[in-house]
Design a protein around this motif. Sequence first.
Motif, mmCIF file in Angstrom:
data_model
loop_
_atom_site.group_PDB
_atom_site.id
_atom_site.type_symbol
_atom_site.label_atom_id
_atom_site.label_comp_id
_atom_site.label_asym_id
_atom_site.label_seq_id
_atom_site.Cartn_x
_atom_site.Cartn_y
_atom_site.Cartn_z
ATOM 1 N N MET A 1 -2.738 -15.496 -50.656
ATOM 2 C CA MET A 1 -2.515 -15.217 -49.199
ATOM 3 C C MET A 1 -3.188 -16.166 -48.456
ATOM 4 N N THR A 2 -2.318 -17.133 -47.316
ATOM 5 C CA THR A 2 -3.080 -17.843 -46.809
ATOM 6 C C THR A 2 -3.646 -17.315 -45.569
ATOM 7 N N GLN A 3 -4.946 -17.553 -45.378
ATOM 8 C CA GLN A 3 -5.509 -16.650 -44.075
ATOM 9 C C GLN A 3 -5.366 -17.568 -42.803
ATOM 10 N N VAL A 4 -5.298 -16.843 -41.759
ATOM 11 C CA VAL A 4 -4.853 -17.601 -40.480
ATOM 12 C C VAL A 4 -5.949 -17.040 -39.464
ATOM 13 N N LEU A 5 -6.279 -18.147 -38.602
ATOM 14 C CA LEU A 5 -7.422 -17.788 -37.450
ATOM 15 C C LEU A 5 -6.496 -17.818 -36.221
ATOM 16 N N ARG A 6 -6.535 -16.605 -35.308
ATOM 17 C CA ARG A 6 -5.878 -16.582 -34.197
ATOM 18 C C ARG A 6 -6.787 -17.038 -33.124
ATOM 19 N N LEU A 7 -6.219 -17.916 -32.619
ATOM 20 C CA LEU A 7 -6.893 -18.967 -31.418
ATOM 21 C C LEU A 7 -6.243 -18.557 -30.113
ATOM 22 N N GLY A 8 -6.989 -18.470 -29.128
ATOM 23 C CA GLY A 8 -6.530 -18.417 -27.879
ATOM 24 C C GLY A 8 -6.900 -19.452 -27.051
ATOM 25 N N LEU A 9 -5.664 -20.247 -26.443
ATOM 26 C CA LEU A 9 -5.947 -21.538 -25.667
ATOM 27 C C LEU A 9 -5.638 -21.023 -24.163
ATOM 28 N N PRO A 10 -6.553 -21.506 -23.009
ATOM 29 C CA PRO A 10 -6.445 -21.236 -21.842
ATOM 30 C C PRO A 10 -5.230 -21.833 -21.020
ATOM 31 N N ALA A 11 -4.466 -20.837 -20.477
ATOM 32 C CA ALA A 11 -3.398 -21.324 -19.646
ATOM 33 C C ALA A 11 -3.809 -21.484 -18.355
ATOM 34 N N GLY A 12 -3.325 -22.475 -17.644
ATOM 35 C CA GLY A 12 -3.766 -22.745 -16.020
ATOM 36 C C GLY A 12 -4.626 -23.792 -16.072
ATOM 37 N N SER A 13 -5.768 -23.854 -15.255
ATOM 38 C CA SER A 13 -6.614 -25.016 -15.008
ATOM 39 C C SER A 13 -7.324 -25.624 -16.175
ATOM 40 N N LEU A 14 -7.527 -24.681 -17.039
ATOM 41 C CA LEU A 14 -8.113 -25.426 -18.282
ATOM 42 C C LEU A 14 -7.373 -26.064 -19.458
ATOM 43 N N GLN A 15 -5.880 -25.847 -19.108
ATOM 44 C CA GLN A 15 -5.072 -26.011 -20.193
ATOM 45 C C GLN A 15 -4.837 -27.370 -20.630
#
Length: 293
Positions: free
Chosen positions: A1-15
Motif C-alpha cells: 500500500m502506498t503511504q500518503v502525507l496529508r499536507l495543508g497549504l494556506p489559502a489566502g495571503s500566503l497562498q
Amino acid sequence: MTQVLRLGLPAGSLQEATAELFRRAGYKLSFTSRSYYPSIDDPEIHCTLIRAQEMARYVRDGSLDCGLTGYDWIVENDAQDDVVELAELVFSKVSRRPVRWVLAVPQDSPIHTEQDLQGKRIATEVVNITQRWLAQRGITAQVEFSWGATEVKPPRLADAIVEATETGNSLRANNLRVVAEILTSTTRFIAHPAAAADPWKRQKMDDLVLMLRGAMAAEGKVGLMMNVRKVDVEKVLQVLPALQKPTISALSDPEWVDVMTIIDEDVVRHLIPRLKAAGACGIVEYPINKIIM
Ligand SMILES: Nc1ncnc2c1ncn2[C@@H]1O[C@H](COP(=O)(O)OP(=O)(O)OP(=O)(O)O)[C@@H](O)[C@H]1O
Ligand SMILES: O=P(O)(O)OC[C@H]1O[C@H](OP(=O)(O)OP(=O)(O)O)[C@H](O)[C@@H]1O
Ligand SMILES: [Mg+2]
C-alpha cells in the motif's frame, strides 16, 4: 500500500508565495479554480487548501499530517504545545520579512500610549492574542472580533485596531499610526506529533523542508566562475566578499585555475569589473536554484 502525507497549504495571503516556493523547491503545484485540492507531482503527497487561521486546528486534531501557516494563527489558536514545528520559513505575502501585528489608531487619535487604551474599543481578527496582551499590561478594554477590512473601522467603529502589517501600505493608506507592536509572525511548517514520530512521514516532511529551505537560501544568490592565472589568485580572492570560501580547481593548463563562488546577486555588478581588473577572465554568472547547508 502506498503511504500518503496529508499536507495543508494556506489559502489566502500566503497562498501564492507558498506555491511559488514549492515550485522553486522542485514540486509542480497547480491550483484549479474552485478546487481546494491542489495537485502536486508527487503521488505520496496529498494537498488540501485550508485557511491559515484553521491550519493549526486541523493539524492538531490529526485531520492533516502537516501544514504551513503563520505563527500568529498558531498562537491565536493556542496550538504551540500541540503541534510540532519542523521549520520556520521567513516569507510573507510579498516580501521575505516577518508580518508584524500592531496596535494602530488614527493619526489624530488621543491614544498615544498603551495605558491610553483603558476602556476603549479595539477591533481585530486576533482576539485572543489581543486580550492576552492587554491582560499582561493590566489594561481593560473591549476587544471586538473583526472579519477583515479592519483598517476602515477607526474612528467610528473602533478606537483602535490590532492588524497585520507587512509593507505598511494599508496603515498609511488609512492614515493610521502605530502605538505598539504586539507580535511578529513568520510562516511555520507544523506537524501532528504522531506524523512527526512516524518514520516514513517524518522522512517525507524532512525532505520537503530541506528542499523548501534550500530554495529559500538560494534566493538572491548567483554563482560566479572564472579563470585566473595562479599568480593572480590572491588578488582575485581579495575582491571576493569575506566569509566566502571559493572553490579553486586545476585546469589542463597548469598556470591557470578555475575559481567558483556563490555571491549575492546585488553585488555582482560591482564585483565583476573588479574581478576582471584583478586578472580574472572567462567570467560566467549563473543562476542558482538551491543551496543546502
Ligand atoms: N501581507 C500580509 N497580510 C496579511 N497576512 C499576511 C501577509 N503576509 C503574510 N501573512 C500571513 O498570512 C496569514 C493570513 O492569511 P489568511 O489566509 O489567514 O488571511 P488573509 O490573508 O487575511 O485572507 P483574506 O484574503 O481573506 O483577508 C497569517 O498567518 C499572516 O501572518
Ligand atoms: O502592510 P501591508 O503590506 O499593506 O499588508 C497588510 C494588509 O494585508 C492584509 O490584508 P488582506 O489583503 O488580507 O485583506 P483583509 O483586510 O481582507 O484581511 C492585512 O490584513 C493588512 O490589511
Ligand atoms: Mg486578511
